[in-house]
Design a protein around this motif. Structure first.
Motif, mmCIF file in Angstrom:
data_model
loop_
_atom_site.group_PDB
_atom_site.id
_atom_site.type_symbol
_atom_site.label_atom_id
_atom_site.label_comp_id
_atom_site.label_asym_id
_atom_site.label_seq_id
_atom_site.Cartn_x
_atom_site.Cartn_y
_atom_site.Cartn_z
ATOM 1 N N UNK A 127 0.830 -1.216 0.000
ATOM 2 C CA UNK A 127 0.000 0.000 0.000
ATOM 3 C C UNK A 127 0.858 1.257 0.000
ATOM 4 N N UNK A 128 1.966 1.216 0.722
ATOM 5 C CA UNK A 128 2.823 2.398 0.843
ATOM 6 C C UNK A 128 3.501 2.756 -0.471
ATOM 7 N N UNK A 129 3.977 1.751 -1.207
ATOM 8 C CA UNK A 129 4.756 2.029 -2.431
ATOM 9 C C UNK A 129 3.991 1.679 -3.696
ATOM 10 N N UNK A 130 2.758 1.137 -3.536
ATOM 11 C CA UNK A 130 1.925 0.726 -4.668
ATOM 12 C C UNK A 130 2.640 -0.315 -5.545
ATOM 13 N N UNK A 131 3.169 -1.330 -4.876
ATOM 14 C CA UNK A 131 3.880 -2.399 -5.588
ATOM 15 C C UNK A 131 2.908 -3.297 -6.320
ATOM 16 N N UNK A 132 3.345 -3.818 -7.459
ATOM 17 C CA UNK A 132 2.504 -4.696 -8.272
ATOM 18 C C UNK A 132 2.861 -6.164 -8.106
ATOM 19 N N UNK A 133 4.103 -6.448 -7.709
ATOM 20 C CA UNK A 133 4.559 -7.829 -7.585
ATOM 21 C C UNK A 133 5.384 -8.016 -6.331
ATOM 22 N N UNK A 134 5.219 -9.177 -5.731
ATOM 23 C CA UNK A 134 6.040 -9.584 -4.595
ATOM 24 C C UNK A 134 6.742 -10.882 -4.995
ATOM 25 N N UNK A 135 8.063 -10.849 -5.063
ATOM 26 C CA UNK A 135 8.839 -12.018 -5.452
ATOM 27 C C UNK A 135 9.239 -12.803 -4.208
ATOM 28 N N UNK A 136 9.034 -14.108 -4.236
ATOM 29 C CA UNK A 136 9.362 -14.959 -3.085
ATOM 30 C C UNK A 136 9.801 -16.329 -3.580
ATOM 31 N N UNK A 137 10.725 -16.931 -2.858
ATOM 32 C CA UNK A 137 11.235 -18.244 -3.240
ATOM 33 C C UNK A 137 10.215 -19.332 -2.914
ATOM 34 N N UNK A 138 10.142 -20.336 -3.760
ATOM 35 C CA UNK A 138 9.336 -21.530 -3.496
ATOM 36 C C UNK A 138 9.864 -22.202 -2.235
ATOM 37 N N UNK A 139 8.973 -22.682 -1.393
ATOM 38 C CA UNK A 139 9.371 -23.375 -0.172
ATOM 39 C C UNK A 139 8.801 -24.782 -0.158
ATOM 40 N N UNK A 170 9.700 -18.105 -7.318
ATOM 41 C CA UNK A 170 10.886 -18.480 -8.093
ATOM 42 C C UNK A 170 11.646 -19.570 -7.349
ATOM 43 N N UNK A 171 12.523 -20.226 -8.033
ATOM 44 C CA UNK A 171 13.453 -21.151 -7.399
ATOM 45 C C UNK A 171 14.711 -21.256 -8.227
ATOM 46 N N UNK A 172 15.764 -21.739 -7.620
ATOM 47 C CA UNK A 172 17.050 -21.875 -8.298
ATOM 48 C C UNK A 172 17.116 -23.252 -8.941
#
Length: 690
Positions: A127-139, A170-172
């Protein structure tokens, strides 16, 4: 939910938990070859959520997120994650975050550090930066997958956006596998694919972070421990103390009381020494490699070059720790580098790349088809390849919808453990399998016992089934401590402990060492002897491996693969049809897993000298023995007679069955167990009311 991996798209399966509804939006996957504009608003900033990927090197998520005009790296000090870490691992997290922030600042970026639940922190930042995507590693771990799911659901419900923000997973990619559905469940079949390991990525150039934000302060270790200790996820003090009471410590006390010699402690020795200025052993205990990625790189270089010797003090320290941690051939690598790998300070792919690079340097650019030239290269390369295999195998097991039970993954001492839980009301029950089996060996017990008003957990212990089979010294005390930690960390309350064969011995050990964890004990054709007049422990800890155990394990494996069907059928004398193709194939599948020979070597060093009658003392009236009287492994008549004579207060039920009555005659066993739990619970209730 989007998913990306480099260099190619990896999964075609949704990464949501099987128990969650899958929407069309969450089922979409994106290859990194797609432009950012196709997956999001390219003018909006992106958030990169660090969890257990605390590095800039070889970071596919960072590479893709860096294409956005602005990137906000974020680490959330979430008590649900941090409460799973011991004090030493919390130290490692702080050192890694400090280095990560410094590295980001060198590129004109920074690291946001905030306390709180991840879903709330990420929502506020979006909400603060109006981000469109959050990238996170698969767990792969269940509790982390649940947190990711909650974050995603929180973002979906955000009302102030025309298009709600999206999590991009994402994942490596260690191997170039295009579809996880096609990933073979057998390591034997996997090896036939001869997949090459992909190359690691260099750190990405990042967009500058010019926003006016509260970047947050990195807490001190004391402040972080205080935060974790005050969290609702933290274990209560009495249970935390139980985890600190190792079986060896308890035995030491028992031996000292009886005037006998103490246990010979041949495990990892925690020797304190003056800290070197450039030491890579950054924690107070100085046991494991830590710091930032460059520090771990330096330690890896020293480890690989052990045979060369060195005049450098920091490398000499690594070599000294290697010798101490080498409790069996190759075990030192995970002992030293395991925590850094689990926190993602260095990637498995980078370790493999550096190991092979050094191997080629030693051999004029060539790799021998007959193996590696040094034990350290073999230890590092084999360890990360094994870790990757189990990571993929267990990820696939959670994504498949065809299983009878929901599969979950718990990390214990850095290793991945498979378990399931069925039921949402009633007393807690834990089922522990025997040698060579797995949680699915209770295939016809779990649901039935649950339907009778119980919550049922079943765990595949380390070294069996689809749980990891690391290069460690396997002992009955180690397995008992795994069961203890599972009760404390996963179940969270005392349980009715039930075990078959060697699993019965494990639960008897748990009941003896940590009786507060056991409501009752059910032993189904349990291993362990009844020794008359047994009054004090007679135990030795020495578990030396030898050429004979090495050869014996290989001959045993060869024999088991040839004769497994007939061996198992002998254990089901009254219902051989229960030994179906699925059971045999799953046992055979596990026999090809990396590390299985190390597990088999433990057979030749099992120490069952703690007598069952001694372990069960103090549990009078709370022990049920279910004994298949046609067990080909044990003289059941003699054992039952000894139990009746030397175990007062034990309830014994004899069945016309073999070594595995729970699977040979599940209806009878389930009825006996459910009635037993009802009896014990009624007794507890009446005592509480009186």
């Amino acid at each position: 939910m989007s998913l990306l991996s480099l260099p190619r798209s990896f999964f075609s399966l949704s990464l949501s938990s099987p128990s969650h509804a899958i929407t069309s939006r969450r089922n979409r996957c994106f290859s990194c070859s797609l432009s950012v504009s196709k997956t999001s608003n390219a003018t909006s900033p992106a958030i990169l959520w660090f969890k257990q990927d605390l590095r800039l090197d070889d970071h596919p998520g960072l590479l893709q997120a860096s294409k956005f005009p602005a990137l906000l790296p974020l680490y959330v000090l979430d008590h649900r994650i941090l409460s799973r870490y011991n004090d030493e691992k919390l130290e490692l997290v702080l050192f890694a975050l400090e280095d990560l922030r410094k590295s980001l600042k060198k590129q004109g970026s920074n690291l946001i550090i905030r306390f709180g639940n991840a879903e709330n922190v990420i929502k506020e930042l979006v909400l603060e930066v109006k981000a469109a995507n959050v990238f996170a590693e698969v767990e792969v771990e269940y509790h982390l997958r649940e947190i990711i799911h909650v974050v995603e659901e929180t973002l979906v419900r955000m009302p102030s956006f025309d298009r709600s923000p999206e999590i991009v997973l994402w994942q490596t990619p260690f191997y170039d596998i295009k579809n996880l559905k096609d990933f073979p469940a057998s390591y034997d079949e996997f090896e036939k694919l001869q997949l090459a390991v992909t190359s690691p990525l260099l750190p990405s150039r990042l967009p500058s972070a010019e926003m006016e934000l509260d970047w947050g302060l990195l807490p001190t270790l004391d402040n972080l421990k205080k935060f974790v200790n005050e969290s609702p996820s933290k274990l209560n003090e009495s249970w935390a103390l139980l985890k600190e009471m190792s079986s060896e410590t308890i035995l030491q006390k028992q031996l000292s009381k009886s005037g006998k010699v103490s246990l010979n402690n041949s495990n990892f020795k925690h020797t304190k020494r003056k800290r070197l200025d450039k030491s890579v052993f950054v924690t107070q205990k100085q046991n494991v490699v830590g710091g930032g990625t460059n520090s771990v790189f330096n330690a890896l270089a020293a480890y690989l070059r052990y045979l060369e010797g060195t005049a450098r003090d920091d490398w000499q320290e690594v070599h000294e720790k290697l010798r101490t941690a080498e409790i069996r051939d190759g075990a030192s690598f995970f002992a030293l580098f395991g925590p850094a790998l689990c926190l993602g300070i260095i990637s498995r792919r980078r370790v493999y790349y550096e190991s092979i690079k050094y191997e080629k340097e030693r051999n004029a650019g060539f790799l021998s088809p007959f193996g590696y030239s040094t034990a350290t290269v073999s230890a590092s390369a084999d360890t990360v390849c094994s870790m990757e295999w189990y990571w993929l195998l267990l990820l696939k097991s959670q994504l498949s919808d065809g299983g009878a039970y929901p599969i979950r993954i718990w990390r214990w001492n850095g290793y991945l453990i498979q378990y399931t839980v069925v039921g949402n009301r009633g007393p807690a029950v834990l089922l522990v399998h025997g040698f060579g089996a797995f949680l699915e060996h209770f295939r016809d017990n779990i649901s039935s016992i649950s339907n009778d008003g119980n919550r049922v957990w079943a765990v595949t212990v380390l070294g069996f089934g689809k749980s990891e089979k690391p290069n460690v010294v396997y002992t009955e005390l180690m397995w008992a401590e795994l069961v203890r930690d599972f009760i404390i960390e996963v179940v969270g309350e005392p349980v009715h402990l039930m075990g078959n064969s060697i699993g019965g011995y494990f639960v008897a050990l748990v009941a003896y060492f940590w009786p507060a964890l056991a409501q009752s004990v059910v032993l189904i054709n349990s291993a362990g002897d009844i020794i008359p007049a047994y009054t004090s422990p007679q135990f030795t800890k020495v578990r030396a491996t030898s050429g004979a155990t090495w050869l014996g394990a290989r001959l045993l494996l060869f024999y088991l693969r040839l004769a497994l069907g007939s061996i198992v059928k002998n254990c089901y004398p009254t219902k051989t049809e229960r030994v179906d193709d699925w059971l045999i194939n799953e046992m055979l599948r596990a026999s090809y897993d990396p590390g299985v020979l190390v597990v088999l070597e433990s057979i030749f060093s099992f120490n069952l000298s703690l007598a069952l009658n001694y372990l069960l003392e103090g549990f009078e009236g709370k022990v049920l023995i279910i004994q298949g009287m046609k067990d080909p492994i044990t003289d059941s008549k003699s054992k039952v007679a000894m139990l009746k004579e030397h175990c007062p207060g034990v309830v014994i039920t004899e069945l016309d069955a073999g070594h595995c009555p729970h699977d040979e005659k599940p209806e009878e066993v389930n009825s006996i167990i459910s009635q037993w739990i009802l009896t014990i619970e009624s007794r507890v209730l009446s005592q509480a009311c009186s």
